[in-house]
Write a protein that holds these residues in place. Sequence first.
Motif, PDB file in Angstrom:
ATOM      1  N   GLN A  67       0.828  -1.204   0.000  1.00  0.00           N
ATOM      2  CA  GLN A  67       0.000   0.000   0.000  1.00  0.00           C
ATOM      3  C   GLN A  67       0.867   1.260   0.000  1.00  0.00           C
ATOM      4  N   MET A  68       1.921   1.222   0.821  1.00  0.00           N
ATOM      5  CA  MET A  68       2.798   2.375   0.941  1.00  0.00           C
ATOM      6  C   MET A  68       3.585   2.598  -0.346  1.00  0.00           C
ATOM      7  N   ILE A  84       4.552   5.792  -5.193  1.00  0.00           N
ATOM      8  CA  ILE A  84       4.621   5.931  -6.657  1.00  0.00           C
ATOM      9  C   ILE A  84       3.649   7.027  -7.108  1.00  0.00           C
ATOM     10  N   HIS A  85       2.446   7.015  -6.530  1.00  0.00           N
ATOM     11  CA  HIS A  85       1.440   8.027  -6.848  1.00  0.00           C
ATOM     12  C   HIS A  85       1.942   9.423  -6.482  1.00  0.00           C
ATOM     13  N   TRP A  86       2.545   9.514  -5.278  1.00  0.00           N
ATOM     14  CA  TRP A  86       3.024  10.823  -4.792  1.00  0.00           C
ATOM     15  C   TRP A  86       4.148  11.347  -5.678  1.00  0.00           C
TER      16      TRP A  86
END
Length: 86
Positions: free
Chosen positions: A74-75, A80-82
């Motif tokens: 999840q992290m 990756i999104h951030w």
Amino acid sequence: MPFCESCDRFYTPSTLTPEGDCPQGHHVADPEDAGQFIQSTAPPREEDRAAKVPWHFWVLLVAVVIYLGYRAIQMTGWLIHWLGTR
Ligand SMILES: [Zn+2]
């Protein structure tokens, strides 16, 4: 708890001699009784702990590993999104 009437105090079993005498040399307990509370017949604690680990410990361990693995994934996704938004 062994009590010495001559000293007017209590002693822990480990402070008595194997003969059942207090540190001042007074006779406190019979050797048979003294042996009973000085020497435990139970096996050493470390041996006992190594021999049997309760089954629910492993259930908990597996659950924690799965949970932490899930959180790690999840992290990573969040990271990756951030990074993508910058
Ligand atoms: Zn004494």
